[in-house]
Scaffold this motif. Structure first.
Motif, short mmCIF file in Angstrom:
data_model
loop_
_atom_site.label_atom_id
_atom_site.label_comp_id
_atom_site.label_asym_id
_atom_site.label_seq_id
_atom_site.Cartn_x
_atom_site.Cartn_y
_atom_site.Cartn_z
N SER A 36 0.82 -1.21 0.00
CA SER A 36 0.00 0.00 0.00
C SER A 36 0.85 1.25 0.00
CB SER A 36 -0.93 0.01 1.22
OG SER A 36 -0.17 -0.06 2.41
N VAL A 37 1.95 1.23 0.73
CA VAL A 37 2.85 2.38 0.78
C VAL A 37 3.59 2.54 -0.53
CG1 VAL A 37 4.82 3.39 1.98
CG2 VAL A 37 3.07 2.15 3.26
N LEU A 38 4.04 1.40 -1.09
CA LEU A 38 4.76 1.45 -2.35
C LEU A 38 3.91 2.04 -3.46
CD1 LEU A 38 7.32 0.79 -3.90
CD2 LEU A 38 6.41 -1.49 -4.31
N GLU A 39 2.64 1.67 -3.52
CA GLU A 39 1.75 2.21 -4.54
C GLU A 39 1.60 3.71 -4.37
OE1 GLU A 39 0.53 0.85 -7.10
OE2 GLU A 39 1.18 -1.19 -6.68
N ALA A 40 1.52 4.20 -3.13
CA ALA A 40 1.35 5.63 -2.89
C ALA A 40 2.57 6.42 -3.32
CB ALA A 40 1.09 5.87 -1.40
N ASN A 41 3.74 5.79 -3.22
CA ASN A 41 4.98 6.51 -3.55
C ASN A 41 5.46 6.28 -4.97
OD1 ASN A 41 5.43 7.71 -1.02
ND2 ASN A 41 6.17 5.77 -0.20
N ARG A 42 4.83 5.36 -5.70
CA ARG A 42 5.33 4.97 -7.01
C ARG A 42 5.39 6.13 -7.99
NH1 ARG A 42 2.97 -0.74 -8.57
NH2 ARG A 42 4.72 -1.76 -7.53
N ALA A 43 4.37 7.00 -7.97
CA ALA A 43 4.35 8.12 -8.91
C ALA A 43 5.52 9.06 -8.66
CB ALA A 43 3.02 8.87 -8.79
N THR A 44 5.81 9.32 -7.37
CA THR A 44 6.93 10.20 -7.05
C THR A 44 8.24 9.57 -7.49
OG1 THR A 44 5.73 11.07 -5.16
CG2 THR A 44 8.11 11.41 -5.18
N LEU A 45 8.41 8.27 -7.25
CA LEU A 45 9.63 7.59 -7.67
C LEU A 45 9.81 7.67 -9.18
CD1 LEU A 45 9.48 4.37 -5.44
CD2 LEU A 45 10.88 6.40 -5.09
N ALA A 46 8.71 7.48 -9.92
CA ALA A 46 8.79 7.52 -11.37
C ALA A 46 9.21 8.89 -11.87
CB ALA A 46 7.45 7.12 -11.99
N ALA A 47 8.71 9.95 -11.23
CA ALA A 47 9.06 11.31 -11.63
C ALA A 47 10.54 11.59 -11.46
CB ALA A 47 8.25 12.32 -10.83
N LEU A 48 11.17 10.84 -10.56
CA LEU A 48 12.61 11.00 -10.33
C LEU A 48 13.42 10.00 -11.13
CD1 LEU A 48 12.47 11.49 -6.48
CD2 LEU A 48 12.78 13.25 -8.23
N VAL A 93 29.75 9.88 -15.46
CA VAL A 93 28.79 9.04 -14.74
C VAL A 93 27.71 8.65 -15.74
CG1 VAL A 93 27.11 8.89 -12.88
CG2 VAL A 93 29.22 10.18 -12.53
N THR A 94 27.29 7.40 -15.72
CA THR A 94 26.18 6.97 -16.57
C THR A 94 25.10 6.33 -15.71
OG1 THR A 94 26.99 4.71 -17.02
CG2 THR A 94 27.78 6.50 -18.46
N PHE A 95 23.87 6.40 -16.20
CA PHE A 95 22.73 5.75 -15.54
C PHE A 95 21.79 5.24 -16.63
CE2 PHE A 95 18.30 5.92 -14.11
CZ PHE A 95 18.36 5.06 -13.02
N SER A 96 21.41 3.96 -16.55
CA SER A 96 20.54 3.36 -17.55
C SER A 96 19.30 2.75 -16.91
CB SER A 96 21.28 2.26 -18.32
OG SER A 96 22.44 2.74 -18.94
N LYS A 97 18.17 2.88 -17.58
CA LYS A 97 16.94 2.21 -17.15
C LYS A 97 16.00 2.09 -18.34
CE LYS A 97 13.72 3.95 -14.55
NZ LYS A 97 12.46 3.81 -15.31
N THR A 98 15.02 1.20 -18.22
CA THR A 98 13.98 1.05 -19.23
C THR A 98 12.78 1.89 -18.82
OG1 THR A 98 14.72 -1.20 -19.70
CG2 THR A 98 12.49 -0.60 -20.41
N ILE A 99 12.25 2.68 -19.74
CA ILE A 99 11.07 3.50 -19.46
C ILE A 99 9.83 2.67 -19.79
CG2 ILE A 99 9.83 5.64 -19.95
CD1 ILE A 99 12.50 6.11 -18.66
N SER A 100 9.10 2.28 -18.77
CA SER A 100 7.94 1.40 -18.94
C SER A 100 6.66 2.21 -19.09
CB SER A 100 7.81 0.47 -17.73
OG SER A 100 7.49 1.22 -16.57
N ASP A 101 5.59 1.51 -19.49
CA ASP A 101 4.27 2.13 -19.54
C ASP A 101 3.87 2.62 -18.16
OD1 ASP A 101 1.62 2.63 -20.95
OD2 ASP A 101 0.97 1.25 -19.37
N GLU A 102 4.20 1.86 -17.13
CA GLU A 102 3.89 2.26 -15.76
C GLU A 102 4.59 3.57 -15.40
OE1 GLU A 102 5.41 -0.32 -12.74
OE2 GLU A 102 3.83 0.24 -11.33
N ASP A 103 5.86 3.71 -15.81
CA ASP A 103 6.59 4.96 -15.57
C ASP A 103 5.87 6.15 -16.20
OD1 ASP A 103 8.69 3.67 -14.22
OD2 ASP A 103 9.81 3.34 -16.07
N VAL A 104 5.44 5.97 -17.45
CA VAL A 104 4.80 7.06 -18.19
C VAL A 104 3.49 7.46 -17.51
CG1 VAL A 104 3.70 7.68 -20.37
CG2 VAL A 104 5.89 6.46 -20.37
N ARG A 105 2.69 6.49 -17.14
CA ARG A 105 1.40 6.80 -16.52
C ARG A 105 1.58 7.41 -15.13
NH1 ARG A 105 -2.56 5.20 -19.69
NH2 ARG A 105 -2.09 3.65 -21.30
N ALA A 106 2.55 6.91 -14.38
CA ALA A 106 2.81 7.49 -13.07
C ALA A 106 3.31 8.92 -13.18
CB ALA A 106 3.82 6.63 -12.31
#
Length: 219
Positions: A36-48, A93-106
């Motif tokens: 429940s906490v993770l879901e509440a914070n997921r949008a903020t994490l995605a924005a970062l 410095v490099t940083f790599s990640k995959t941008i998912s549909d969940e990331d976009v919606r969040a």
């Protein structure tokens, strides 16, 4: 998928709602990573530029860089310097990640940028892009993620950038920052680039940052 304009009925909070809010606050304060906490914070994490990275919904809490709060199994990173006092031109410095549909919606939810180009496939198919694309500012957030992996505490002072190519949802991106010039008072000028899996630049730019030493009390 298109958001409809509907009226929201306001209700007086019930005692059960108040109890749920207290429970949620307690969970956050105690550091439990319940779903429940993770879901509440997921949008903020995605924005970062953060994502849970797998279907379990768990965020790993052992980052490979001391100044970073979270890490994820989907992310990869490199850096050529491990102490803020040793940062010099040429360091990267490099940083790599995959941008998912969940990331976009969040990101759309937390930022308020609900442009249908990013959220509605039918709408987006009729545009010059032929389908949904990732928010440009979400892509640029990977630059900030790379900067966070510089040793010490990095503070943005300025960022100039050019958006060169659209990013398809599901793309794996790599942000790279390179120190170009050491300025006065622990300030640095850096080149900033984001590339896709084919090595094609999607963002190019330049940033100026301030890098402080990490607080002495941090382990």
């Amino acid at each position: 998928m298109t958001r409809e304009n509907t009226a929201t009925n306001r209700k007086t909070p019930s005692s059960s709602t108040g109890m749920q809010q207290l429970t949620s606050a307690w969970l956050r304060a105690s550091g439990h990573l319940a779903n429940s906490v993770l879901e509440a914070n997921r949008a903020t994490l995605a924005a970062l530029g953060l994502s849970d990275g797998d279907q379990s919904g768990e965020v790993e809490l052992e980052p490979s860089v001391e100044s970073v709060a979270y890490d994820d199994s989907d992310w990869t990173e490199t850096r050529t310097v491990d102490a803020s006092e040793n940062i010099n031109p040429g360091d990267t410095v490099t940083f790599s990640k995959t941008i998912s549909d969940e990331d976009v919606r969040a990101f759309a939810k937390v930022s308020g940028d609900t442009n249908r180009l990013h959220l509605d496939e039918t709408f987006a198919e009729g545009t010059r892009f032929g389908g949904r694309i990732v928010h440009g500012t979400l892509v640029s957030g990977l630059i900030s993620a790379a900067l966070a992996r510089l040793p010490g505490v990095t503070v943005y002072l300025s960022q100039d950038m050019r958006f060169l190519n659209p990013v398809q949802i599901g793309s794996r991106l790599t942000a790279e920052v390179e120190v170009v010039e050491a300025l006065a008072e622990d300030r640095f000028r850096l080149s900033t680039t984001v590339t896709n899996a084919d090595g094609e630049a999607v963002i190019e730019g330049e940033a100026v940052v301030l890098v402080d030493s990490a607080p002495d009390h941090v382990e």
